[in-house]
Scaffold this motif. Structure first.
Motif, PDB file in Angstrom:
ATOM      1  N   ARG A 248       0.811  -1.217   0.000  1.00  0.00           N
ATOM      2  CA  ARG A 248       0.000   0.000   0.000  1.00  0.00           C
ATOM      3  C   ARG A 248       0.847   1.272   0.000  1.00  0.00           C
ATOM      4  N   ARG A 249       2.049   1.155  -0.505  1.00  0.00           N
ATOM      5  CA  ARG A 249       2.978   2.289  -0.505  1.00  0.00           C
ATOM      6  C   ARG A 249       2.364   3.521  -1.164  1.00  0.00           C
ATOM      7  N   SER A 250       1.740   3.368  -2.331  1.00  0.00           N
ATOM      8  CA  SER A 250       1.168   4.529  -3.027  1.00  0.00           C
ATOM      9  C   SER A 250       0.054   5.169  -2.213  1.00  0.00           C
ATOM     10  N   LEU A 251      -0.754   4.365  -1.535  1.00  0.00           N
ATOM     11  CA  LEU A 251      -1.807   4.898  -0.694  1.00  0.00           C
ATOM     12  C   LEU A 251      -1.219   5.708   0.458  1.00  0.00           C
ATOM     13  N   TYR A 252      -0.190   5.168   1.110  1.00  0.00           N
ATOM     14  CA  TYR A 252       0.451   5.876   2.206  1.00  0.00           C
ATOM     15  C   TYR A 252       1.076   7.188   1.754  1.00  0.00           C
ATOM     16  N   LYS A 253       1.680   7.172   0.565  1.00  0.00           N
ATOM     17  CA  LYS A 253       2.280   8.400   0.030  1.00  0.00           C
ATOM     18  C   LYS A 253       1.210   9.448  -0.252  1.00  0.00           C
ATOM     19  N   ALA A 254       0.069   9.020  -0.816  1.00  0.00           N
ATOM     20  CA  ALA A 254      -1.012   9.945  -1.109  1.00  0.00           C
ATOM     21  C   ALA A 254      -1.581  10.532   0.183  1.00  0.00           C
ATOM     22  N   LEU A 255      -1.721   9.710   1.203  1.00  0.00           N
ATOM     23  CA  LEU A 255      -2.265  10.192   2.480  1.00  0.00           C
ATOM     24  C   LEU A 255      -1.294  11.136   3.183  1.00  0.00           C
TER      25      LEU A 255
END
Length: 79
Positions: free
Chosen positions: A70-77
């Motif tokens: 979920r790296r991209s999700l964490y970066k977006a958040l």
């Protein structure tokens, strides 16, 4: 736990060492705890307990895998 003033601890250091074999000894200065004297055995147990992983290794692996997925999700958040 035994308590002793810093002055008494200085004057009766041998006694402090003997007392520490049975239980930790709190050394006080101006009415506040400033140090603790513990036996070598108690010290090593504390160090071992502190060196032990705080979270079980399986949980750490699952968490790392979740972060990777979920790296991209964490970066977006994080933005």
């Amino acid at each position: 736990m035994a308590e002793m003033t810093a002055t008494d601890a200085k004057n009766k250091f041998g006694q402090v060492l003997e007392m520490a074999q049975a239980e930790p000894v709190a050394i006080q200065k101006n009415g506040r705890d400033v140090a603790y004297v513990v036996s070598a055995e108690q010290y090593h147990a504390l160090v071992e307990r502190g060196a032990a992983p705080k979270v079980r290794p399986a949980i750490e692996r699952l968490m790392a895998r979740s972060i990777e997925r979920r790296r991209s999700l964490y970066k977006a958040l994080a933005k």
